[in-house]
Design a protein around this motif. Sequence first.
Motif, PDB file in Angstrom:
ATOM      1  N   MET A 117       0.825  -1.206   0.000  1.00 37.73           N
ATOM      2  CA  MET A 117       0.000   0.000   0.000  1.00 37.73           C
ATOM      3  C   MET A 117       0.859   1.255   0.000  1.00 37.73           C
ATOM      4  SD  MET A 117      -3.125  -1.218   2.486  1.00 37.73           S
ATOM      5  CE  MET A 117      -4.294   0.051   2.009  1.00 37.73           C
ATOM      6  N   ALA A 118       1.987   1.215   0.702  1.00 33.65           N
ATOM      7  CA  ALA A 118       2.908   2.348   0.674  1.00 33.65           C
ATOM      8  C   ALA A 118       3.505   2.518  -0.719  1.00 33.65           C
ATOM      9  CB  ALA A 118       4.019   2.152   1.705  1.00 33.65           C
ATOM     10  N   MET A 119       3.889   1.408  -1.355  1.00 35.25           N
ATOM     11  CA  MET A 119       4.430   1.492  -2.716  1.00 35.25           C
ATOM     12  C   MET A 119       3.382   2.034  -3.678  1.00 35.25           C
ATOM     13  SD  MET A 119       7.615   0.807  -3.103  1.00 35.25           S
ATOM     14  CE  MET A 119       7.358   1.096  -4.851  1.00 35.25           C
ATOM     15  N   MET A 120       2.153   1.571  -3.552  1.00 33.20           N
ATOM     16  CA  MET A 120       1.073   2.040  -4.417  1.00 33.20           C
ATOM     17  C   MET A 120       0.923   3.561  -4.353  1.00 33.20           C
ATOM     18  SD  MET A 120      -1.739  -0.877  -3.448  1.00 33.20           S
ATOM     19  CE  MET A 120      -3.145   0.073  -4.035  1.00 33.20           C
ATOM     20  N   ALA A 121       1.035   4.094  -3.138  1.00 29.71           N
ATOM     21  CA  ALA A 121       0.761   5.514  -2.920  1.00 29.71           C
ATOM     22  C   ALA A 121       1.994   6.403  -3.040  1.00 29.71           C
ATOM     23  CB  ALA A 121       0.130   5.706  -1.544  1.00 29.71           C
ATOM     24  N   SER A 122       3.165   5.811  -3.238  1.00 29.60           N
ATOM     25  CA  SER A 122       4.413   6.579  -3.179  1.00 29.60           C
ATOM     26  C   SER A 122       4.731   7.345  -4.455  1.00 29.60           C
ATOM     27  CB  SER A 122       5.587   5.644  -2.857  1.00 29.60           C
ATOM     28  OG  SER A 122       5.841   4.772  -3.964  1.00 29.60           O
ATOM     29  N   GLY A 123       4.242   6.868  -5.596  1.00 31.75           N
ATOM     30  CA  GLY A 123       4.631   7.461  -6.862  1.00 31.75           C
ATOM     31  C   GLY A 123       6.029   7.052  -7.290  1.00 31.75           C
ATOM     32  N   MET A 124       6.561   6.027  -6.642  1.00 30.54           N
ATOM     33  CA  MET A 124       7.908   5.544  -6.963  1.00 30.54           C
ATOM     34  C   MET A 124       7.827   4.306  -7.856  1.00 30.54           C
ATOM     35  SD  MET A 124       9.895   6.221  -3.384  1.00 30.54           S
ATOM     36  CE  MET A 124      10.087   7.893  -2.756  1.00 30.54           C
ATOM     37  N   ASN A 125       8.982   3.705  -8.119  1.00 29.84           N
ATOM     38  CA  ASN A 125       9.058   2.597  -9.072  1.00 29.84           C
ATOM     39  C   ASN A 125       8.429   1.328  -8.508  1.00 29.84           C
ATOM     40  OD1 ASN A 125       9.665   0.766 -11.043  1.00 29.84           O
ATOM     41  ND2 ASN A 125      11.868   1.090 -11.004  1.00 29.84           N
ATOM     42  N   GLY A 126       7.192   1.059  -8.889  1.00 24.08           N
ATOM     43  CA  GLY A 126       6.514  -0.155  -8.446  1.00 24.08           C
ATOM     44  C   GLY A 126       6.855  -1.374  -9.278  1.00 24.08           C
ATOM     45  N   GLN A 127       7.638  -1.172 -10.353  1.00 28.98           N
ATOM     46  CA  GLN A 127       8.070  -2.296 -11.190  1.00 28.98           C
ATOM     47  C   GLN A 127       9.309  -2.983 -10.619  1.00 28.98           C
ATOM     48  OE1 GLN A 127       6.436  -3.373 -13.862  1.00 28.98           O
ATOM     49  NE2 GLN A 127       4.927  -1.737 -13.855  1.00 28.98           N
ATOM     50  N   ASN A 128      10.070  -2.236  -9.828  1.00 23.53           N
ATOM     51  CA  ASN A 128      11.322  -2.773  -9.291  1.00 23.53           C
ATOM     52  C   ASN A 128      11.575  -2.141  -7.929  1.00 23.53           C
ATOM     53  OD1 ASN A 128      13.799  -3.977  -8.942  1.00 23.53           O
ATOM     54  ND2 ASN A 128      14.874  -2.708 -10.452  1.00 23.53           N
ATOM     55  N   PHE A 129      11.290  -2.893  -6.872  1.00 25.57           N
ATOM     56  CA  PHE A 129      11.495  -2.365  -5.526  1.00 25.57           C
ATOM     57  C   PHE A 129      11.919  -3.483  -4.586  1.00 25.57           C
ATOM     58  CE2 PHE A 129       7.040  -3.598  -5.679  1.00 25.57           C
ATOM     59  CZ  PHE A 129       6.822  -4.218  -4.468  1.00 25.57           C
ATOM     60  N   ALA A 130      12.492  -3.096  -3.449  1.00 21.05           N
ATOM     61  CA  ALA A 130      12.950  -4.066  -2.448  1.00 21.05           C
ATOM     62  C   ALA A 130      12.518  -3.621  -1.064  1.00 21.05           C
ATOM     63  CB  ALA A 130      14.475  -4.197  -2.504  1.00 21.05           C
ATOM     64  N   PHE A 131      12.131  -4.594  -0.243  1.00 20.31           N
ATOM     65  CA  PHE A 131      11.824  -4.319   1.157  1.00 20.31           C
ATOM     66  C   PHE A 131      13.007  -4.789   1.991  1.00 20.31           C
ATOM     67  CE2 PHE A 131       9.985  -5.847   5.247  1.00 20.31           C
ATOM     68  CZ  PHE A 131       9.741  -4.584   5.774  1.00 20.31           C
ATOM     69  N   ASN A 132      13.558  -3.910   2.805  1.00 20.96           N
ATOM     70  CA  ASN A 132      14.799  -4.186   3.528  1.00 20.96           C
ATOM     71  C   ASN A 132      14.619  -4.391   5.024  1.00 20.96           C
ATOM     72  OD1 ASN A 132      17.059  -3.564   1.345  1.00 20.96           O
ATOM     73  ND2 ASN A 132      15.463  -2.018   1.112  1.00 20.96           N
TER      74      ASN A 132
END
Length: 237
Positions: free
Chosen positions: A129-144
């Motif tokens: 949900m944070a990725m959806m709303a961030s406006g950032m790259n939802g095609q390539n992301f990592a959770f650390n």
Amino acid sequence: MHATNGILYLIPTTLGDNEPLEVLPLSVKKIIETTDYYIVENEKTARRFIKKITPKKSQPSLQLHVLNKYTKDEELPAFLEAAFQGKNVGLISEAGCPGVADPGSEIVKIAHQRGIRVVPLVGPSSILMAMMASGMNGQNFAFNGYLPIDSHERKKAIKQLEKRAGDLQQSQAFIETPYRNDKLLADLTATLSGNTRLCIACDITLSTEYIRTLTINEWKKTSVNLHKRPTMFIIDK
């Protein structure tokens, strides 16, 4: 898979103290109504959650195994014994989706090894949900997960994540213990480059929800109180 085995249902919970059926589908209610065997992080909060979903369900009939950081690996296979007797088992996290940033992944692994069907149910994930709303790259992301507690090591990790975000064009998401959120934000604004973008997604799905993406230079001019509020941080170049 053995035809007579029960199913391991991965049951999502709310991300905060809101009414479950405001954010969870009816399919979750239906599964809880027919399931008496559970693997949970905390028995007290799990019982409270089940009671909110199905007030008429008999609490004494529930059988709960506790899975947390103190649970020994050798205890885990026994938690699925009911499934081998044809009973369905529910895996419940403390918040959000089981198996993601959650100790429940070990139970899921054992279920696959033992031929027990695993069924994930729909529910809120703070990461997605944070990725959806961030406006950032939802095609390539990592959770650390969590960054180091030590100040020097944390700042080093922040710079490494910023470099990875730029080199790989990959959004980098991470979390902190809520009472240390403000300290982490201070470290982020002091360590990251001014044009690096940072999304702060706080209290997701709650009435106090706050989600905003700004550059570090812009965050330096912005006041926000994150103390003791569950927050997801994402950086991108």
